[in-house]
Design an enzyme around this catalytic site. Structure first.
Site, PDB file in Angstrom:
ATOM      1  CB  SER A 141      40.280  50.797 -40.566  1.00  0.00           C
ATOM      2  OG  SER A 141      40.218  51.414 -41.842  1.00  0.00           O
ATOM      3  CE1 TYR A 154      44.881  48.035 -42.104  1.00  0.00           C
ATOM      4  CE2 TYR A 154      43.191  49.122 -43.418  1.00  0.00           C
ATOM      5  CZ  TYR A 154      44.028  49.101 -42.315  1.00  0.00           C
ATOM      6  OH  TYR A 154      44.000  50.139 -41.405  1.00  0.00           O
TER       7      TYR A 154
HETATM    8  P1  NDP Z   1      51.937  54.193 -38.725  1.00  0.00           P
HETATM    9  O1  NDP Z   1      52.595  53.330 -39.741  1.00  0.00           O
HETATM   10  O2  NDP Z   1      52.358  55.611 -38.626  1.00  0.00           O
HETATM   11  O3  NDP Z   1      52.041  53.515 -37.278  1.00  0.00           O
HETATM   12  C1  NDP Z   1      51.878  52.137 -37.111  1.00  0.00           C
HETATM   13  C2  NDP Z   1      52.427  51.739 -35.759  1.00  0.00           C
HETATM   14  O4  NDP Z   1      52.231  50.334 -35.595  1.00  0.00           O
HETATM   15  C3  NDP Z   1      53.916  52.010 -35.631  1.00  0.00           C
HETATM   16  O5  NDP Z   1      54.165  52.590 -34.377  1.00  0.00           O
HETATM   17  C4  NDP Z   1      54.528  50.630 -35.711  1.00  0.00           C
HETATM   18  O6  NDP Z   1      55.681  50.573 -34.878  1.00  0.00           O
HETATM   19  C5  NDP Z   1      53.439  49.765 -35.128  1.00  0.00           C
HETATM   20  N1  NDP Z   1      53.548  48.366 -35.520  1.00  0.00           N
HETATM   21  C6  NDP Z   1      53.396  47.825 -36.753  1.00  0.00           C
HETATM   22  N2  NDP Z   1      53.624  46.503 -36.712  1.00  0.00           N
HETATM   23  C7  NDP Z   1      53.904  46.198 -35.413  1.00  0.00           C
HETATM   24  C8  NDP Z   1      54.222  45.004 -34.728  1.00  0.00           C
HETATM   25  N3  NDP Z   1      54.298  43.833 -35.367  1.00  0.00           N
HETATM   26  N4  NDP Z   1      54.446  45.056 -33.397  1.00  0.00           N
HETATM   27  C9  NDP Z   1      54.371  46.233 -32.739  1.00  0.00           C
HETATM   28  N5  NDP Z   1      54.097  47.398 -33.334  1.00  0.00           N
HETATM   29  C10 NDP Z   1      53.856  47.374 -34.651  1.00  0.00           C
HETATM   30  O7  NDP Z   1      50.388  54.105 -39.064  1.00  0.00           O
HETATM   31  P2  NDP Z   1      49.077  54.648 -38.285  1.00  0.00           P
HETATM   32  O8  NDP Z   1      49.412  55.473 -37.123  1.00  0.00           O
HETATM   33  O9  NDP Z   1      48.208  55.214 -39.324  1.00  0.00           O
HETATM   34  O10 NDP Z   1      48.450  53.264 -37.851  1.00  0.00           O
HETATM   35  C11 NDP Z   1      48.018  52.981 -36.528  1.00  0.00           C
HETATM   36  C12 NDP Z   1      46.791  52.093 -36.604  1.00  0.00           C
HETATM   37  O11 NDP Z   1      45.743  52.817 -37.221  1.00  0.00           O
HETATM   38  C13 NDP Z   1      46.973  50.829 -37.435  1.00  0.00           C
HETATM   39  O12 NDP Z   1      46.307  49.779 -36.784  1.00  0.00           O
HETATM   40  C14 NDP Z   1      46.270  51.176 -38.757  1.00  0.00           C
HETATM   41  O13 NDP Z   1      45.789  50.028 -39.404  1.00  0.00           O
HETATM   42  C15 NDP Z   1      45.154  52.037 -38.241  1.00  0.00           C
HETATM   43  N6  NDP Z   1      44.511  52.958 -39.187  1.00  0.00           N
HETATM   44  C16 NDP Z   1      45.236  53.815 -39.954  1.00  0.00           C
HETATM   45  C17 NDP Z   1      44.579  54.701 -40.802  1.00  0.00           C
HETATM   46  C18 NDP Z   1      45.305  55.635 -41.697  1.00  0.00           C
HETATM   47  O14 NDP Z   1      44.732  56.057 -42.726  1.00  0.00           O
HETATM   48  N7  NDP Z   1      46.534  56.037 -41.384  1.00  0.00           N
HETATM   49  C19 NDP Z   1      43.114  54.773 -40.826  1.00  0.00           C
HETATM   50  C20 NDP Z   1      42.459  53.808 -39.974  1.00  0.00           C
HETATM   51  C21 NDP Z   1      43.142  52.959 -39.178  1.00  0.00           C
HETATM   52  P3  NDP Z   1      57.055  49.840 -35.218  1.00  0.00           P
HETATM   53  O15 NDP Z   1      57.219  49.852 -36.704  1.00  0.00           O
HETATM   54  O16 NDP Z   1      58.083  50.640 -34.491  1.00  0.00           O
HETATM   55  O17 NDP Z   1      56.865  48.490 -34.640  1.00  0.00           O
HETATM   56  C1  8X3 Z   2      43.261  52.937 -43.253  1.00  0.00           C
HETATM   57  C2  8X3 Z   2      42.242  53.699 -44.010  1.00  0.00           C
HETATM   58  O1  8X3 Z   2      40.980  53.801 -46.204  1.00  0.00           O
HETATM   59  O2  8X3 Z   2      43.358  53.301 -46.302  1.00  0.00           O
HETATM   60  O3  8X3 Z   2      42.636  52.079 -42.376  1.00  0.00           O
HETATM   61  O4  8X3 Z   2      41.791  51.643 -45.538  1.00  0.00           O
HETATM   62  S1  8X3 Z   2      42.100  53.067 -45.588  1.00  0.00           S
END
Ligand code: NDP
Ligand code: 8X3
Length: 254
Positions: A141, A154
């Site tokens: 991130s 985080y």
């Molecule tokens: P979502 O919440 O849409 O997706 C998160 C995914 O992670 C889901 O598929 C969820 O599946 C899975 N997950 C969470 N906990 C677990 C676990 N314990 N075991 C297996 N799977 C898990 O969020 P994003 O698509 O945005 O997030 C994806 C990644 O991107 C994360 O690592 C997040 O930190 C990162 N990120 C997000 C940003 C944003 O602004 N959205 C920016 C930068 C990075 P399920 O609940 O079915 O297990």
């Molecule tokens: C998720 C992006 O800016 O909410 O990784 O931390 S931010």
């Protein structure tokens, strides 16, 4: 007959992970899709199964034994994982550290750090066996590098992902396995709903009236990094929406 290349995606039930599944499927890759929500996995399977071979496995990445079982139980056409997308992750809470819930912190650490390490270590022998052209794509991130109030554990967990990715590259020298840290900024997924424990207003307020990154944007970058010519490695790929930038340092003047 040769099998299509295999991508193993964690957190494929939503957001970036699901969009990555769609992007790799579009290019004809076989997919191992994992996540905790079985019904969501079945939904993605149903959506993509006419296009490419799909294997779904319910998996909580925090559970080391479960990770090993899922990898051991991969059916033959899915065993030779060429690309691992370490995407599963979450934030919990956005208040100051001094008000944070320790259980939430533990969950974030267990998922974003321990979970990612569990999956990576378990699949490393396979990726090394595949060798040239294989890739690990770790989703960190912008919060890994750029601090902001309420990011605490985080952002720190994502800094781990960033450094772990670089360190892996050192150890994988000579194996042909690439490692890329993909670091997105604000993106519209279920991320904020999860972080704010189902608060739809928080989701709408953050993403409303601006143009955040969409899951497909990240999937395109992941696919690009994973399918570069085999002699190339993107170390870190940071992506922000144009509407997002830095706010400068603040000073407490009281
Ligand atoms: P979502 O919440 O849409 O997706 C998160 C995914 O992670 C889901 O598929 C969820 O599946 C899975 N997950 C969470 N906990 C677990 C676990 N314990 N075991 C297996 N799977 C898990 O969020 P994003 O698509 O945005 O997030 C994806 C990644 O991107 C994360 O690592 C997040 O930190 C990162 N990120 C997000 C940003 C944003 O602004 N959205 C920016 C930068 C990075 P399920 O609940 O079915 O297990
Ligand atoms: C998720 C992006 O800016 O909410 O990784 O931390 S931010």
């Amino acid at each position: 007959m040769s099998h299509p290349p295999v991508a193993f995606i964690t957190g494929a039930t939503s957001g970036f992970g699901r969009a990555c599944a769609e992007r790799f499927a579009e290019a004809g890759w076989a997919l191992v899709l994992t996540g905790r929500r079985r019904e969501r996995l079945e939904e993605v399977e149903q959506q993509l199964t006419a296009k490419v071979p799909i294997h779904i496995a319910t998996l909580d990445v925090r559970e080391r034994d479960a990770v090993a079982q899922v990898v051991d139980a991969l059916p033959e056409p899915f065993k030779a994982v060429k690309v691992l997308v370490n995407n599963a992750g979450l934030a919990l809470g956005a208040g100051p550290a001094q008000q944070a819930n320790l259980d939430d912190w533990q969950t974030v650490i267990d998922t974003n750090i321990t979970g990612l390490v569990n999956v990576t270590r378990t699949l490393l022998p396979t990726l090394i066996e595949v060798g040239r052209g294989a890739a690990i794509i770790n989703i960190s991130s912008t919060a890994a590098l750029w601090p902001y109030p309420g990011s605490h554990v985080y952002g720190a967990s994502k800094a781990f992902v960033n450094q772990f990715s670089y360190n892996l590259r050192c150890d994988l020298k000579g194996t042909g396995v690439r490692v890329t840290d993909v670091a997105p900024g604000m993106a519209e997924t279920e991320f904020t709903l999860v972080r704010m424990k189902g608060d739809q207003n928080a989701h709408d307020k953050l993403y409303g009236g601006v143009e955040p990154i969409q899951p497909e944007d990240v999937a395109e970058q992941v696919f690009h990094a994973a399918t570069l010519p085999a002699h190339l490695n993107i170390n870190r790929l940071e992506l922000m929406p144009v509407c997002q930038s830095w706010g400068g340092l603040t000073i407490d003047r009281d």
